[in-house]
Every structure is written in structure tokens, then in C-alpha cells.
Design an enzyme around this catalytic site. Structure first.
Site, PDB file in Angstrom:
ATOM      1  N   HIS A  79       2.193 -10.894  60.248  1.00  0.00           N
ATOM      2  CA  HIS A  79       1.945 -12.308  59.947  1.00  0.00           C
ATOM      3  C   HIS A  79       2.199 -12.575  58.469  1.00  0.00           C
ATOM      4  O   HIS A  79       2.887 -13.534  58.110  1.00  0.00           O
ATOM      5  CB  HIS A  79       0.504 -12.671  60.338  1.00  0.00           C
ATOM      6  CG  HIS A  79       0.014 -13.954  59.730  1.00  0.00           C
ATOM      7  ND1 HIS A  79       0.453 -15.190  60.152  1.00  0.00           N
ATOM      8  CD2 HIS A  79      -0.865 -14.197  58.727  1.00  0.00           C
ATOM      9  CE1 HIS A  79      -0.150 -16.128  59.430  1.00  0.00           C
ATOM     10  NE2 HIS A  79      -0.949 -15.560  58.550  1.00  0.00           N
ATOM     11  N   ASP A 108      28.446 -28.630  44.593  1.00  0.00           N
ATOM     12  CA  ASP A 108      27.886 -27.617  45.495  1.00  0.00           C
ATOM     13  C   ASP A 108      27.068 -26.666  44.641  1.00  0.00           C
ATOM     14  O   ASP A 108      26.911 -26.885  43.438  1.00  0.00           O
ATOM     15  CB  ASP A 108      29.002 -26.851  46.245  1.00  0.00           C
ATOM     16  CG  ASP A 108      28.495 -26.278  47.566  1.00  0.00           C
ATOM     17  OD1 ASP A 108      27.570 -25.443  47.531  1.00  0.00           O
ATOM     18  OD2 ASP A 108      28.998 -26.679  48.629  1.00  0.00           O
ATOM     19  N   TRP A 144       0.300  -6.130  54.428  1.00  0.00           N
ATOM     20  CA  TRP A 144       1.606  -6.420  53.796  1.00  0.00           C
ATOM     21  C   TRP A 144       1.704  -5.793  52.415  1.00  0.00           C
ATOM     22  O   TRP A 144       2.788  -5.624  51.871  1.00  0.00           O
ATOM     23  CB  TRP A 144       1.831  -7.923  53.713  1.00  0.00           C
ATOM     24  CG  TRP A 144       1.181  -8.609  52.546  1.00  0.00           C
ATOM     25  CD1 TRP A 144      -0.128  -8.949  52.443  1.00  0.00           C
ATOM     26  CD2 TRP A 144       1.811  -9.021  51.328  1.00  0.00           C
ATOM     27  NE1 TRP A 144      -0.359  -9.555  51.238  1.00  0.00           N
ATOM     28  CE2 TRP A 144       0.805  -9.612  50.527  1.00  0.00           C
ATOM     29  CE3 TRP A 144       3.114  -8.961  50.842  1.00  0.00           C
ATOM     30  CZ2 TRP A 144       1.074 -10.116  49.259  1.00  0.00           C
ATOM     31  CZ3 TRP A 144       3.368  -9.467  49.580  1.00  0.00           C
ATOM     32  CH2 TRP A 144       2.358 -10.042  48.797  1.00  0.00           C
ATOM     33  N   SER A 171      18.460 -10.670  49.191  1.00  0.00           N
ATOM     34  CA  SER A 171      18.705 -12.076  49.509  1.00  0.00           C
ATOM     35  C   SER A 171      18.054 -12.991  48.468  1.00  0.00           C
ATOM     36  O   SER A 171      18.682 -13.932  47.969  1.00  0.00           O
ATOM     37  CB  SER A 171      18.162 -12.371  50.905  1.00  0.00           C
ATOM     38  OG  SER A 171      17.924 -13.739  51.075  1.00  0.00           O
ATOM     39  N   SER A 172      16.796 -12.683  48.131  1.00  0.00           N
ATOM     40  CA  SER A 172      16.094 -13.528  47.157  1.00  0.00           C
ATOM     41  C   SER A 172      16.758 -13.489  45.797  1.00  0.00           C
ATOM     42  O   SER A 172      16.854 -14.516  45.123  1.00  0.00           O
ATOM     43  CB  SER A 172      14.653 -13.061  46.972  1.00  0.00           C
ATOM     44  OG  SER A 172      13.949 -13.205  48.145  1.00  0.00           O
ATOM     45  N   HIS A 255       1.861 -10.636  41.725  1.00  0.00           N
ATOM     46  CA  HIS A 255       1.301 -11.850  41.165  1.00  0.00           C
ATOM     47  C   HIS A 255       2.346 -12.906  40.823  1.00  0.00           C
ATOM     48  O   HIS A 255       2.210 -14.045  41.238  1.00  0.00           O
ATOM     49  CB  HIS A 255       0.311 -11.630  40.036  1.00  0.00           C
ATOM     50  CG  HIS A 255      -0.546 -12.857  39.964  1.00  0.00           C
ATOM     51  ND1 HIS A 255      -1.599 -13.069  40.797  1.00  0.00           N
ATOM     52  CD2 HIS A 255      -0.397 -14.006  39.269  1.00  0.00           C
ATOM     53  CE1 HIS A 255      -2.081 -14.284  40.606  1.00  0.00           C
ATOM     54  NE2 HIS A 255      -1.370 -14.883  39.681  1.00  0.00           N
ATOM     55  N   GLU A 257       4.918 -13.204  42.361  1.00  0.00           N
ATOM     56  CA  GLU A 257       5.308 -13.658  43.701  1.00  0.00           C
ATOM     57  C   GLU A 257       4.452 -14.832  44.173  1.00  0.00           C
ATOM     58  O   GLU A 257       4.962 -15.776  44.772  1.00  0.00           O
ATOM     59  CB  GLU A 257       5.205 -12.481  44.686  1.00  0.00           C
ATOM     60  CG  GLU A 257       5.324 -12.858  46.159  1.00  0.00           C
ATOM     61  CD  GLU A 257       6.715 -13.309  46.585  1.00  0.00           C
ATOM     62  OE1 GLU A 257       7.679 -13.053  45.839  1.00  0.00           O
ATOM     63  OE2 GLU A 257       6.824 -13.925  47.655  1.00  0.00           O
ATOM     64  N   TYR A 259       3.223 -17.110  42.429  1.00  0.00           N
ATOM     65  CA  TYR A 259       3.719 -18.321  41.768  1.00  0.00           C
ATOM     66  C   TYR A 259       5.089 -18.707  42.277  1.00  0.00           C
ATOM     67  O   TYR A 259       5.440 -19.888  42.277  1.00  0.00           O
ATOM     68  CB  TYR A 259       3.689 -18.166  40.249  1.00  0.00           C
ATOM     69  CG  TYR A 259       2.262 -18.067  39.774  1.00  0.00           C
ATOM     70  CD1 TYR A 259       1.386 -19.102  40.058  1.00  0.00           C
ATOM     71  CD2 TYR A 259       1.773 -16.945  39.143  1.00  0.00           C
ATOM     72  CE1 TYR A 259       0.056 -19.011  39.714  1.00  0.00           C
ATOM     73  CE2 TYR A 259       0.441 -16.850  38.780  1.00  0.00           C
ATOM     74  CZ  TYR A 259      -0.410 -17.888  39.072  1.00  0.00           C
ATOM     75  OH  TYR A 259      -1.717 -17.802  38.741  1.00  0.00           O
ATOM     76  N   SER A 270       5.611 -33.235  42.363  1.00  0.00           N
ATOM     77  CA  SER A 270       5.923 -34.017  41.159  1.00  0.00           C
ATOM     78  C   SER A 270       7.035 -35.028  41.396  1.00  0.00           C
ATOM     79  O   SER A 270       7.236 -35.938  40.593  1.00  0.00           O
ATOM     80  CB  SER A 270       6.330 -33.099  40.001  1.00  0.00           C
ATOM     81  OG  SER A 270       5.351 -32.132  39.776  1.00  0.00           O
ATOM     82  N   HIS A 304      -5.920  -8.330  38.395  1.00  0.00           N
ATOM     83  CA  HIS A 304      -7.081  -9.001  38.983  1.00  0.00           C
ATOM     84  C   HIS A 304      -7.110  -8.842  40.507  1.00  0.00           C
ATOM     85  O   HIS A 304      -8.088  -9.178  41.138  1.00  0.00           O
ATOM     86  CB  HIS A 304      -7.164 -10.482  38.580  1.00  0.00           C
ATOM     87  CG  HIS A 304      -6.057 -11.342  39.104  1.00  0.00           C
ATOM     88  ND1 HIS A 304      -5.488 -12.344  38.371  1.00  0.00           N
ATOM     89  CD2 HIS A 304      -5.414 -11.358  40.289  1.00  0.00           C
ATOM     90  CE1 HIS A 304      -4.550 -12.950  39.086  1.00  0.00           C
ATOM     91  NE2 HIS A 304      -4.490 -12.371  40.255  1.00  0.00           N
ATOM     92  N   HIS A 305      -6.015  -8.330  41.068  1.00  0.00           N
ATOM     93  CA  HIS A 305      -6.007  -8.041  42.503  1.00  0.00           C
ATOM     94  C   HIS A 305      -6.688  -6.712  42.802  1.00  0.00           C
ATOM     95  O   HIS A 305      -6.829  -6.343  43.960  1.00  0.00           O
ATOM     96  CB  HIS A 305      -4.570  -7.986  43.032  1.00  0.00           C
ATOM     97  CG  HIS A 305      -3.870  -9.302  42.982  1.00  0.00           C
ATOM     98  ND1 HIS A 305      -3.866 -10.193  44.022  1.00  0.00           N
ATOM     99  CD2 HIS A 305      -3.161  -9.908  41.989  1.00  0.00           C
ATOM    100  CE1 HIS A 305      -3.184 -11.270  43.699  1.00  0.00           C
ATOM    101  NE2 HIS A 305      -2.743 -11.125  42.466  1.00  0.00           N
ATOM    102  N   THR A 330      -2.511 -25.079  34.791  1.00  0.00           N
ATOM    103  CA  THR A 330      -2.640 -25.633  36.145  1.00  0.00           C
ATOM    104  C   THR A 330      -3.458 -26.915  36.098  1.00  0.00           C
ATOM    105  O   THR A 330      -3.142 -27.899  36.779  1.00  0.00           O
ATOM    106  CB  THR A 330      -3.302 -24.613  37.082  1.00  0.00           C
ATOM    107  OG1 THR A 330      -2.646 -23.354  36.909  1.00  0.00           O
ATOM    108  CG2 THR A 330      -3.186 -25.043  38.524  1.00  0.00           C
ATOM    109  N   LYS A 333      -1.420 -29.792  35.082  1.00  0.00           N
ATOM    110  CA  LYS A 333      -0.630 -30.350  36.189  1.00  0.00           C
ATOM    111  C   LYS A 333      -1.478 -31.251  37.070  1.00  0.00           C
ATOM    112  O   LYS A 333      -1.077 -32.366  37.405  1.00  0.00           O
ATOM    113  CB  LYS A 333      -0.041 -29.210  37.016  1.00  0.00           C
ATOM    114  CG  LYS A 333       1.093 -28.526  36.299  1.00  0.00           C
ATOM    115  CD  LYS A 333       1.705 -27.493  37.184  1.00  0.00           C
ATOM    116  CE  LYS A 333       3.130 -27.232  36.783  1.00  0.00           C
ATOM    117  NZ  LYS A 333       4.031 -28.360  37.014  1.00  0.00           N
ATOM    118  N   ARG A 452     -12.404  -8.541  55.423  1.00  0.00           N
ATOM    119  CA  ARG A 452     -11.130  -8.976  55.997  1.00  0.00           C
ATOM    120  C   ARG A 452     -10.428  -7.795  56.650  1.00  0.00           C
ATOM    121  O   ARG A 452     -10.840  -6.650  56.477  1.00  0.00           O
ATOM    122  CB  ARG A 452     -10.250  -9.594  54.911  1.00  0.00           C
ATOM    123  CG  ARG A 452      -9.824  -8.618  53.828  1.00  0.00           C
ATOM    124  CD  ARG A 452      -9.126  -9.305  52.673  1.00  0.00           C
ATOM    125  NE  ARG A 452      -7.724  -9.567  52.959  1.00  0.00           N
ATOM    126  CZ  ARG A 452      -6.746  -9.518  52.032  1.00  0.00           C
ATOM    127  NH1 ARG A 452      -7.030  -9.203  50.790  1.00  0.00           N
ATOM    128  NH2 ARG A 452      -5.513  -9.785  52.368  1.00  0.00           N
TER     129      ARG A 452
END
Lengths: 528, 296
Positions: A79, A108, A144, A171-172, A255, A257, A259, A270, A304-305, A330, A333, A452
Site C-alpha cells: 500500500h 513541449d 516500505w 524514472s523520477s 525526509h 521525499e 516534501y 497557490s 527525527h524519524h 510552512t 505559506k 502501528r
């Protein structure tokens, strides 16, 4: 030779496009590729969503009733991988493909063939990944994040998962290079960087993040691969390595990622909020600098993870404070979006509804993130449902709602038809209510101590799990409305004008007819 | 194909359709599946992997020939050229980050894992309970002395032998390609061809020396991929670097063949410059490798 040039001119004039399967396989057109990305992302959204429903079904009551624990673990691993790499990221790339050339007045994307390459890698990568579900032993089941030593004990799925991730990364990276080159090299004359639409800005910064961290993920999973198959000791203490090292390398990718998964969403919101507030965006420059600051800070907060994994006190303090620092840009924003709406002449079309829901619900996710950033408190929250609630708030009513807002905003530009506004509002209210029913109780579960990633739970957690599962099913099935609305708009509906919205949105994309012709801006427009 | 026409400076060339991207996706799919099947030791594995490499070769050959033909036909204006340049720069940056992950692993192992395993900092219990008596030193194959030799010993390759010679080779090749570049810009084709040839020859000699060194490490030094964290970082860093040298040397060979065919003008020679950048990148990675893997 004159032949070729007249042929080219002819193509541009008559909106000529190839037909049949070849059009999609061989295309170099940013609109075709954008469409393929978006359709693929939608498909993966439902595949990953179905897996989420398996999880919610199993958690509807305590005990193990529907699936065996091994399969449950596969579902939660797949998932996550599918939703992150298959749904949200490709959806953003799809929007980038469609909108960036239109917004900057380019004919293009800068590297059109590579553009198609980066799309077509994805279906193959996900074929590899999902094929593992049919192997003996099933798919990857270690989460994951692929922490060793658990992930190293994976069965036949292990190598396929690693190579699938390599392909997704390739790809990314190609997609990101294309975005950067397009924005830096293909802007219409007069469009200086500080006139760039914010969607382009946020994507530009996202693309830098992608190029910086996807190779790091590739390195991390390569080390897993060699540890598993080729006897290396990166994560094996007996040989002088350390499993915690994987977590550091992984989250150095991970991390930024997160963002990558939210910055383009900021860009979409925006664009939408000023349009339906009928005011220019408040603090454009500040938005740009805030985005850049968030991106910069994202490289120095990764641990922090992993507060509970054991690290020196100085490390905990550093990562705690740097993480809290992210709240500043943040906050800029969030306040700018709010201030844009202040005394605006608001109207509540579906894209605006989703954008406003984003603003409120993403902010809830941001606040729970701040709670998690506090190292001593995180010792309690770590690996509980509180974390699950937190990142689903930023990803679902955050990233996913922003994508839906973007689709509802630009859909008439793509199809040439308005869609069923009433149905879209139904979709909005059903989604917004159910997503809160789904995820808000998970805060309570987490604070009460429910861990979890476990198939079963103590009976005291039953009530809120029932509520959460009901929310999950309503949310999941509500998304069928989304497909129906898009499908109908592609086939029929009131003709959309070039501007689409009464609110007179600004931006070059609204100067071309709806649907946007196959080739646009063959001659670059002038930007004042 | 190679008819010439005027570059329209205002028209950005957008190819109309191309079979290569989807072909490339299939090639990568076969390659990945083949690699997985090979690692899982299925009989089919190596054949699928071989097919994958074959497809990859066809991909590069076909796609790049397509691009070279378009370029020779004058279909790329200055803006397209700029796109290629930016694309190559960011590709190289992504490669830098890939190496950064492995250098990160090296520094982490030396600065944190090994000292912690020997009981430094707050990790004294790890040492007492799990690895009593282990003292961190570099090079290390860990507290369990992993490796092929029964006594757990291994030797390393001294920096100021073959690795220093290799450093000299790569640095020299950096000079020769720069001379070739100046020759290209001055229109001295013979000099260009000569120094470019010298560059790729130096590259392949470097590779030969690396292969010899690997063989020596495996047979005589007890230094293998399985020799603990030293073996892991040593072979993964030098191995990926060697792979990049191979790619770079093939690129140099290809542009040399193009030079022999008369491609590139003093003003327009993106492929040459891209290869030169790539070669310098490989060179710089080697210097960092030489210092942190072989020397210190």
C-alpha cells in the site's frame, strides 16, 4: 528537405495527432504523456486503495479474521510503496507535464523522448513489484522503509522489490531533469523567474530534491541487495556495519521525499486560492523563498524519524530543533494562503473547496508533525497510530486533495468540457467528511498506545477502529465518483471557454483554447 | 537522413514520435527481471539477464544514432543544445549523490559503527555483551572477522602502489582530454583525434589495472566483498567507480569514432563536452576514493 519543413508546419497548424496504440507508445507530446501519467496514477490510487481497504477490513474488529498476518504485512508494505511511488508522485509528474509547458509558454517539455521514457518505465516497474504478490512467500512484507535486518529476510520478492525501486528512481530522476531543464530553458521571453507561476516554482524545487535524493535511495537499496546476495556487511554488525546506518541513509532520502510529496501540492493550492478569491496571491516572493527554505531544511532533519533508535543527545537536540524550524516557512505559506482569501470575493467551486480543505486539514497534519518533532514526546508516539494519523493527514487531505483540486481546476482545459459541478461537490463533501472519520480517530488510538503495522489489537481499541474503518470504506468508495466525473467530462458536457472559470484566472494556460490543442505555443508568447 | 537544412533559431525541435522510450522500458524491465532471476539462482536467470544487456545495447545504439543523425542534419538550435547541457549536468549531479550514499556508508562505519561496537560513547553494553574484547581499528572486517581466510585476517592494497599509478593514469587522461578539447576548438583535427585516442586508451588501461588489482585482492590478500565492512565499502566504491570508468571510456571511444568520421565543429560539439564533463566527474570521484579508501 523543403518537404520535411512543410510537413512540420502542417502538423502544427492542423492539430494532427497519430492514432491508435502507437500514439501512446511512441508519443513525445507532453499532453499525451501527462494524460498517461495521470491515468496511471489514478489506477494505482485504486490498487493501493484496495489494499488499504483490506487493512481497514481486518482492523474492523480485534482478532485475526479475514487475512493472515503475513498477507496483512504485505498489504501494508505494498500500500505504501504503491501510493507513494505509483499514485502521488506520478500524479504530480502528470500535472507537471500537462501544465508546466502551458504555464511558461513552451512548445513541449525540453527533452520529449526522455519524457516518454520516464513514464513508460513506471508500468514495467510496478509490474515487477506487484508480480511479487504471486510468488511463493508473497510480496515484500517488512514495511516500505525496508529496514534491515527484517527486510533482508524477505523471500523471492526481495530482489524484485529492489530492482523495481531502482526503476522507479530512474524514472523520477529523468522526470525531474526534464522539469528543471524545461523551466530553466524554455520560458517564454519576459517570463523572469519571479514571474513564474507558483506551481512551476514548487515543481522546480521538488525536481532538485528528487535529483538529490533518489540516487541516495538507489544506493541504500543497492546495499541491501549486496548484503542479501553478495555477502557485504553494510548493515551487519558482525562485519563492522550497522543496521541503524540503513535508517540514516534511508531517511536522508526519506525526509526530502515527504516534501517531494507535498511541495507540488503547495504549488497547486497557490494557483487555485488566488483565482477563486479574485485576488493576487498574497506574498508571492515570500512563497518562493518559503518553498526553497523548506527544501533546504528537509536535508537536515532526517533523524527525527528515528529518535527511538538510539543516537547521541546532541543529535536528538539538533534534529528536534531543525525539524521545528520547518514550521516557520510552512507557517508563512499557511498565513499567505489565508491572507489571500482575506476580504477576497470568494466563490466555492470544487477546486476551491478542495484547496480550502487542504489548507485546514494539511495544517492539522502539520501540527501533529510538530508534536512528533519533540524528541521526548516522540518516544511515546513512535510507531503508534498517532504517526499513522499524522502522515495520512498530510498525504491524503494534503497531497491527494491538492491533486484532486488541481484536476478539478484544469480538467476543463484538458477535455474542453465542464464537468458536473454538483456531483463534484458531492465528491468533495463525502471525501472530506469521511477522510476525517477515517484518520482523526487514529490520533486517539495512537495516544492510547495502539502500535502501528500490527494485524491485531487489544480490545480497548475496538471502538475507534470501527469508526476509522467505516470512514475508510466511505472514503474509498466515494472516489468512484471522481472517476465517473472525469470520465463524463472527457466524453461530454458544456463547452469550456479558454478561461474556463468566471473568476478570470491568470496565467498563460488560460490563453489557449479548451481543450488545449495538441501543439501549443509553437511560437513563444510575449510576457509583460 | 543526413540531409542538411537550416537551423531555425526560433523553433525548438520536438521529435514527433519515437519507438526508443518504450523499447528502453522493455529493455530495463528485462534487465531487472533477469538480474533478479540470476540472483535467485534460477537457470533461466543468466539468459534473461543477457537478453537485457543485449536490448540495452540496441537501445543505446539506436537512440543515440537517432540523436546524432538529427544533430548532423542540423535540426538542433541553440536552445536544444542548452537543454542537452543542462540535462547532462543534472544527470552528473544525480551520479554524485549516488556515490555520496556509499561514501556516507564508509564514513558512518568508520566514525560511528566501529567505535560503537568497541564500546565507545553510550554503547558500552553492546561491546560487553555482544562483542567483548573488540577494539575498533581501520581497516576492519568487524568483530566477527568476516572474510575468506580461516584466521579472519586480510590485507589491504597499499595506496602508493598500483592505486597511485592509477591516479596518475586518470589525471593524465584529464590533461589529454583538455588538450583534445583545445585542439577541437582550434580546428586541429589530427591533434584532437590523437589526444582523444590517448584518453580512452588511458581509461581502458586504468580498467585493466583495476581488474588485476581485484584478482590480486581476491586470490592473495583475503580481501573480498565478504571481508566485513572494509571489503564491502572497498569493493562497492571502487566497483561502482570502475563501472563508471567503463561507461566513460566507452563514451570516449564513441566520440573518438565520431571525430574520425568528421563530426563536431569548433563551435558546436555538445557530445564531446558532455563526455569530457563525465570524464572529469569520474576523475574527481577517483581522487576522493584514493584519499579515503586507499590512503587514509
Amino acid at each position: 528537405m523543403a518537404n520535411t519543413s512543410t510537413h512540420v508546419a502542417h502538423d502544427a497548424d492542423h492539430d494532427h495527432k497519430p492514432h491508435g496504440l502507437k500514439r501512446w507508445l511512441f508519443t513525445t507530446n507532453h499532453k499525451d504523456i501527462g494524460t498517461m501519467y495521470l491515468v496511471f496514477a489514478l489506477l494505482m490510487f485504486f490498487v493501493g486503495g484496495a489494499m488499504a481497504l483490506v487493512i481497514r477490513l481486518e482492523l474492523f474488529s480485534p482478532g485475526v479474521q479475514f487475512v493472515d498476518p503475513g498477507f496483512y504485512n504485505q498489504m501494508l508494505t505494498m500500500h505504501a510503496l504503491i501510493m507513494i511511488f505509483g499514485a502521488v508522485m506520478p500524479a504530480f509528474v502528470g500535472l507537471a507535464n500537462w501544465m508546466i509547458p502551458l504555464q511558461i509558454g513552451a512548445p513541449d517539455m525540453a527533452l520529449p523522448r526522455m519524457n516518454n521514457f520516464s513514464f513508460w518505465i513506471l508500468p514495467f516497474a510496478f509490474t515487477l513489484l506487484m508480480a511479487t504478490l504471486f510468488l511463493p512467500g508473497g510480496g515484500p512484507a517488512g514495511g516500505w522503509t525496508m529496514y534491515p535486518p527484517l527486510s533482508l529476510q524477505g523471500g523471492d520478492s526481495f530482489a524484485l522489490m529492489i530492482f523495481a525501486i531502482h526503476l522507479m528512481g530512474a524514472s523520477s530522476i529523468m522526470g525531474a531533469i526534464n522539469v528543471i531543464v524545461t523551466i530553466m530553458n524554455m520560458r517564454a521571453p519576459g517570463m523572469t523567474l519571479l514571474k513564474l507561476p507558483l506551481f512551476c516554482w514548487t515543481w522546480l524545487i521538488t525536481a532538485y530534491l528528487l535529483i538529490a535524493v533518489m540516487p541516495v535511495l538507489a544506493g541504500a537499496v543497492t546495499m541491501l541487495l549486496t548484503d542479501h546476495f553478495l555477502l557485504t556487511s553494510f548493515f551487519n554488525p558482525a562485519g563492522g556495519g550497522d543496521p541503524v546506518m540503513f535508517q540514516h541513509i534511508f531517511w536522508f532520502f526519506g525526509h526530502p521525499e515527504v516534501y517531494i510529496l507535498i511541495l507540488p501540492a503547495f504549488g497547486i493550492v497557490s494557483e487555485i486560492i488566488p483565482t477563486f478569491s479574485r485576488k493576487p496571491l498574497f506574498g508571492y516572493d515570500a512563497m518562493v523563498y518559503a518553498t526553497a527554505s523548506i527544501a533546504f531544511l528537509s536535508f537536515v532533519v532526517w533523524a527525527h524519524h528515528m529518535f527511538t533508535v538510539g543516537m547521541p543527545l546532541a543529535g536528538q537536540l539538533f534534529f528536534m530543533l531543525s525539524t521545528m524550524l520547518i514550521a516557520v516557512p510552512t507557517g508563512v505559506k499557511v498565513f499567505n494562503w489565508t491572507t489571500t482569501m482575506w476580504r477576497g470575493s470568494l466563490s466555492f467551486e470544487p477546486p476551491m473547496l478542495f484547496a480550502i480543505a487542504f489548507l485546514f486539514l494539511f495544517t492539522i497534519g502539520g501540527f501533529s508533525g510538530l508534536m512528533l518533532a519533540i524528541a521526548p514526546a516522540d518516544f511515546q508516539y513512535h510507531d503508534t497510530y498517532f504517526v499513522v494519523a499524522h502522515f495520512h493527514y498530510v498525504l491524503v487531505p494534503g497531497a491527494v486533495f491538492a491533486i484532486m483540486a488541481g484536476v478539478y481546476y484544469w480538467l476543463p482545459k484538458w477535455t474542453g468540457h465542464m464537468y458536473d459541478m454538483k456531483l463534484a461537490k458531492w465528491h468533495f463533501w463525502l471525501s472530506t467528511i469521511s477522510v476525517n472519520v477515517l484518520f482523526f480517530p487514529q490520533h486517539f488510538l495512537g495516544l492510547a498506545g495502539m502500535p502501528r503495522r500490527i494485524v491485531d489489537y487489544n480490545t480497548q481499541f475496538t471502538d475507534w477502529n470501527v469508526v476509522s474503518s467505516i470512514g475508510g470504506f466511505v472514503f474509498g468508495f466515494s472516489q468512484l465518483l471522481f472517476v465517473w466525473i472525469i470520465w463524463k467530462s472527457a466524453r461530454s458536457g458544456a463547452k469550456a471557454t479558454a478561461e474556463v472559470w468566471d473568476a478570470q484566472p491568470s496565467g498563460l494556460e488560460w490563453t489557449v483554447p479548451s481543450p488545449a490543442p495538441y501543439h501549443t505555443f509553437d511560437k513563444a508568447p510575449e510576457v509583460r | 537522413m543526413a540531409t542538411t537544412h537550416e537551423v531555425d533559431p526560433n523553433r525548438y525541435y520536438v521529435p514527433h514520435s519515437s519507438p526508443w522510450p518504450i523499447f528502453g522500458s522493455v529493455a530495463l524491465f528485462v534487465l531487472a527481471a533477469g538480474a533478479a532471476l540470476t540472483l535467485e539462482q534460477t537457470t533461466l536467470g543468466p539468459y534473461v539477464l543477457g537478453l537485457g544487456f543485449l536490448l540495452l545495447f540496441v537501445l543505446f545504439f539506436g537512440w543515440f544514432r537517432n540523436v546524432v543523425d538529427e544533430n548532423q542534419a542540423g535540426m538542433y538550435n541553440a536552445a536544444v543544445d542548452r537543454s542537452f547541457r543542462m540535462g547532462m549536468m543534472w544527470f552528473i549531479f544525480s551520479e554524485v549523490m549516488f556515490f555520496a550514499a556509499f561514501f556516507g556508508a564508509l564514513f558512518y562505519a568508520r566514525q560511528f559503527s566501529l567505535p560503537w561496537l568497541s564500546g565507545e560513547g553510550a554503547k558500552a553494553v553492546t561491546n560487553v555483551l555482544l562483542w567483548p574484547g573488540f577494539e575498533a581499528a581501520w581497516p576492519s572486517n568487524g568483530p566477527a572477522d568476516l572474510g575468506p581466510r580461516d584466521d579472519g585476517s586480510f590485507e589491504t592494497i597499499p595506496a602508493f602502489g598500483l592505486p597511485a599509478f592509477n591516479t596518475l593514469l586518470l589525471l593524465t587522461s584529464g590533461v589529454t582530454i583538455t588538450i583534445a578539447h583545445h585542439a577541437l576548438r582550434a580546428g586541429k583535427r589530427a591533434q584532437l583525434s590523437l589526444f582523444l585516442a590517448a584518453t580512452w586508451i588511458l581509461g581502458f588501461i586504468f580498467l585493466g589495472v583495476q581488474i588485476y588489482e581485484y584478482h590480486y585482492a581476491y586470490t592473495d590478500l583475503g580481501l573480498t566483498l565478504g571481508t566485513g565492512i572494509y571489503g564491502s565499502t572497498f569493493f562497492m566504491l571502487t566497483g561502482f567507480h570502475g563501472f563508471h570508468v567503463m561507461v566513460g571510456a566507452i563514451m570516449l571511444l564513441v566520440i573518438w569514432l565520431r571525430v574520425v568520421k568528421g563530426h563536431f565543429s569548433p563551435e558546436r560539439h555538445f557530445a564531446f563536452e558532455a563526455t569530457a564533463w563525465y570524464w572529469h566527474f569520474v576523475d574527481v570521484v577517483w581522487l576522493i576514493l584514493f584519499v579515503f579508501v586507499y590512503w587514509l
